[in-house]
Write a protein that holds these residues in place. Structure first.
Motif, mmCIF file in Angstrom:
data_model
loop_
_atom_site.group_PDB
_atom_site.id
_atom_site.type_symbol
_atom_site.label_atom_id
_atom_site.label_comp_id
_atom_site.label_asym_id
_atom_site.label_seq_id
_atom_site.Cartn_x
_atom_site.Cartn_y
_atom_site.Cartn_z
ATOM 1 N N ARG A 98 0.845 -1.197 0.000
ATOM 2 C CA ARG A 98 0.000 0.000 0.000
ATOM 3 C C ARG A 98 0.879 1.245 0.000
ATOM 4 N NH1 ARG A 98 -5.178 -1.482 1.077
ATOM 5 N NH2 ARG A 98 -5.520 -3.507 2.051
ATOM 6 N N ARG A 99 1.021 1.857 -1.172
ATOM 7 C CA ARG A 99 1.785 3.086 -1.291
ATOM 8 C C ARG A 99 0.835 4.260 -1.130
ATOM 9 N NH1 ARG A 99 6.305 2.276 0.236
ATOM 10 N NH2 ARG A 99 6.906 4.280 -0.660
ATOM 11 N N SER A 100 0.859 4.845 0.042
ATOM 12 C CA SER A 100 -0.016 5.963 0.379
ATOM 13 C C SER A 100 0.749 6.895 1.303
ATOM 14 C CB SER A 100 -1.286 5.452 1.064
ATOM 15 O OG SER A 100 -0.986 4.863 2.312
ATOM 16 N N PRO A 101 0.236 8.107 1.542
ATOM 17 C CA PRO A 101 0.911 8.998 2.499
ATOM 18 C C PRO A 101 1.087 8.357 3.872
ATOM 19 C CG PRO A 101 -0.680 10.239 1.217
ATOM 20 C CD PRO A 101 -0.865 8.800 0.841
ATOM 21 N N PHE A 102 0.125 7.525 4.285
ATOM 22 C CA PHE A 102 0.233 6.872 5.592
ATOM 23 C C PHE A 102 1.397 5.888 5.622
ATOM 24 C CE2 PHE A 102 -0.931 3.256 8.343
ATOM 25 C CZ PHE A 102 -0.897 3.911 9.563
ATOM 26 N N THR A 103 1.504 5.049 4.591
ATOM 27 C CA THR A 103 2.601 4.073 4.578
ATOM 28 C C THR A 103 3.944 4.752 4.411
ATOM 29 O OG1 THR A 103 2.238 3.719 2.204
ATOM 30 C CG2 THR A 103 1.166 2.189 3.728
ATOM 31 N N ARG A 104 3.989 5.870 3.679
ATOM 32 C CA ARG A 104 5.251 6.610 3.577
ATOM 33 C C ARG A 104 5.641 7.196 4.925
ATOM 34 N NH1 ARG A 104 3.243 7.856 -1.685
ATOM 35 N NH2 ARG A 104 2.130 9.697 -0.918
ATOM 36 N N PHE A 105 4.643 7.614 5.693
ATOM 37 C CA PHE A 105 4.922 8.087 7.050
ATOM 38 C C PHE A 105 5.444 6.945 7.920
ATOM 39 C CE2 PHE A 105 3.358 8.517 11.432
ATOM 40 C CZ PHE A 105 4.032 9.663 11.814
ATOM 41 N N ILE A 106 4.810 5.778 7.811
ATOM 42 C CA ILE A 106 5.258 4.611 8.568
ATOM 43 C C ILE A 106 6.674 4.217 8.168
ATOM 44 C CG2 ILE A 106 4.854 2.158 8.980
ATOM 45 C CD1 ILE A 106 2.909 3.970 10.427
ATOM 46 N N GLU A 107 6.966 4.263 6.881
ATOM 47 C CA GLU A 107 8.300 3.911 6.396
ATOM 48 C C GLU A 107 9.352 4.865 6.954
ATOM 49 O OE1 GLU A 107 10.466 2.914 2.109
ATOM 50 O OE2 GLU A 107 8.503 3.891 2.177
ATOM 51 N N THR A 108 9.026 6.155 6.978
ATOM 52 C CA THR A 108 9.944 7.142 7.548
ATOM 53 C C THR A 108 10.146 6.910 9.037
ATOM 54 O OG1 THR A 108 9.195 8.766 5.908
ATOM 55 C CG2 THR A 108 10.389 9.609 7.830
ATOM 56 N N LEU A 109 9.065 6.556 9.729
ATOM 57 C CA LEU A 109 9.146 6.293 11.164
ATOM 58 C C LEU A 109 10.026 5.078 11.450
ATOM 59 C CD1 LEU A 109 7.987 7.350 13.853
ATOM 60 C CD2 LEU A 109 6.153 5.661 13.623
ATOM 61 N N ILE A 110 9.939 4.063 10.597
ATOM 62 C CA ILE A 110 10.756 2.863 10.771
ATOM 63 C C ILE A 110 12.232 3.166 10.547
ATOM 64 C CG2 ILE A 110 11.235 0.566 9.823
ATOM 65 C CD1 ILE A 110 8.219 0.410 9.190
ATOM 66 N N GLU A 111 12.524 4.017 9.589
ATOM 67 C CA GLU A 111 13.912 4.354 9.279
ATOM 68 C C GLU A 111 14.526 5.293 10.315
ATOM 69 O OE1 GLU A 111 13.637 6.032 5.429
ATOM 70 O OE2 GLU A 111 13.410 4.116 4.389
ATOM 71 N N LEU A 112 13.697 5.935 11.123
ATOM 72 C CA LEU A 112 14.189 6.930 12.084
ATOM 73 C C LEU A 112 15.223 6.377 13.065
ATOM 74 C CD1 LEU A 112 13.899 9.894 12.873
ATOM 75 C CD2 LEU A 112 12.026 9.242 14.405
ATOM 76 N N PRO A 113 15.029 5.174 13.660
ATOM 77 C CA PRO A 113 16.057 4.665 14.588
ATOM 78 C C PRO A 113 17.434 4.503 13.966
ATOM 79 C CG PRO A 113 14.021 3.440 14.846
ATOM 80 C CD PRO A 113 13.842 4.306 13.636
ATOM 81 N N SER A 114 17.484 4.335 12.642
ATOM 82 C CA SER A 114 18.780 4.149 11.986
ATOM 83 C C SER A 114 19.590 5.433 11.932
ATOM 84 C CB SER A 114 18.577 3.615 10.559
ATOM 85 O OG SER A 114 17.903 2.370 10.584
ATOM 86 N N VAL A 115 18.921 6.580 11.992
ATOM 87 C CA VAL A 115 19.624 7.861 11.901
ATOM 88 C C VAL A 115 19.663 8.599 13.232
ATOM 89 C CG1 VAL A 115 19.081 8.095 9.459
ATOM 90 C CG2 VAL A 115 17.520 9.053 11.141
#
Length: 282
Positions: A98-115
Motif C-alpha cells: 500500500r503506497r499511500s501517504p500513511f505508509t510513507r509516514f510509517i516507512e519514515t518512522l521505521i527508518e528513524l532509529p537508523s539515523v
C-alpha cells in the motif's frame, strides 16, 4: 621473382596521442585522489591487529568476562535477527503493498532509529519500558522487569537493527513485476498464497541480505544497549560494552574483542557480497 609490396607505416595523429596521454594521467590522478580516504579506513583497522600478540589474544579468550560478552552478543544478535524475520516481514509487505501517504509516514518512522543517535534510542526505550515508563509501570505490576536484563539487550538491538531488514525486504518485494502477481491472482491465488509462493521466493535475496545486515548491526550495537540494558558482566555486558570498559581496565581485552568484532563484521560483509555476486551471476 616479384618483390612484396612495401607496407605503409601506420602513423597515429598527434591529437590522438595527446588524448591517450591525458587519459592515462587522468586515471592515475583519480587513484591518487582516492588513496587518502582509503588509507584513513585501512590504517586504524590495521593498527588494532598490529598492537595484538598471539599471547594476549589467548590470554583474553580464556578470561570469563570476554567469553561471557562474546556469547551474549552472539546469542542476542541471533535472537534479534529471528524476531526481526518474523515480525519484520509482514511490516515490509504492508509498506510494499500500500503506497499511500500513511505508509510513507510509517516507512519514515521505521527508518528513524537508523539515523537517531543511539543515546536517544536508549532514552526512548527507558521512558517506554523502564520501571516508571509508559508500559513499564504496567509490566512492573505483573512482575516483569525489562531494563538491565538480557531482554533489554535484545530490544535495544531490535530497535536499532531491524529497520535494515524491513527496508531491504520492502525493496525486494517492490522489485517483483506486478504482472507476475496479477497472473497468480487470475489463477485463483489469494494474498497469502501470492506472498508465500510468489513474493517471498522471488525476493529471497533481499530478505537474506537484510537478515545478514541486521545480525551484523545487532552484534555491534552499543549506545542504546548501555543506557537501556546497562553494564552487568555476564548478564548484559555485550562485546561493544566490554570494549568500552576495557579501555579503563584492560587494554588487551579491548583490543582482542575489537579485533574479533572487526573479523566478524568483515566476514559478514564478504559473505554478503559473495552471496549477492553469485546470485546475480546465475
Amino acid at each position: 621473382m616479384s618483390s612484396l609490396p612495401a607496407t605503409k607505416a601506420i602513423t597515429v595523429p598527434e591529437t590522438q596521442r595527446t588524448s591517450t596521454t591525458w587519459s592515462r594521467w587522468y586515471q592515475q590522478l583519480w587513484k591518487l585522489l582516492a588513496l587518502p580516504l582509503l588509507l584513513f579506513f585501512v590504517l586504524p583497522i590495521g593498527t588494532i591487529f598490529v598492537r595484538l600478540s598471539p599471547e594476549d589474544v589467548w590470554k583474553v579468550l580464556q578470561a570469563p568476562q570476554a567469553l561471557q560478552a562474546l556469547s551474549l552478543s552472539l546469542i542476542t544478535a541471533t535472537v534479534t535477527t529471528a524476531i526481526t524475520s518474523i515480525a519484520g516481514t509482514p511490516l515490509a509487505y504492508l509498506i510494499y503493498r500500500r503506497r499511500s501517504p500513511f505508509t510513507r509516514f510509517i516507512e519514515t518512522l521505521i527508518e528513524l532509529p537508523s539515523v537517531l543517535p543511539p543515546s536517544v534510542a536508549g532514552v526512548a526505550l527507558l521512558l517506554t519500558f523502564g520501571r516508571n515508563g509508559w508500559l513499564g509501570q504496567s509490566l512492573s505490576v505483573m512482575g516483569i522487569q525489562i531494563p538491565f536484563t538480557p531482554l533489554a539487550v535484545v530490544l535495544a538491538q531490535l530497535f536499532i537493527a531491524s529497520p535494515l531488514y524491513v527496508k531491504s525486504a520492502a525493496l525486494g518485494f517492490a522489485s517483483i513485476d506486478c504482472e507476475v502477481r496479477k497472473a497468480a491472482a487470475l489463477d485463483g491465488a489469494n494474498r497469502w498464497q501470492i506472498l508465500r509462493y510468489i513474493v517471498i521466493p522471488l525476493s529471497w535475496q533481499a530478505i537474506v541480505s537484510g537478515l545478514i545486515l541486521t545480525w551484523a548491526r545487532a552484534i555491534g550495537e552499543f549506545g542504546a544497549t548501555i543506557l537501556f540494558a546497562g553494564n552487568l558482566p555476564g548478564r548484559t555486558q555485550t562485546m561493544p560494552i566490554a570494549i568500552y570498559i576495557g579501555f579503563e581496565t584492560s587494554l588487551e581485552l579491548a583490543l582482542t574483542l575489537s579485533a574479533i568484532l572487526v573479523l566478524i563484521s568483515f566476514g559478514i560483509l564478504i559473505l554478503l557480497k559473495t552471496f549477492l555476486h553469485a546470485s546475480n551471476s546465475e
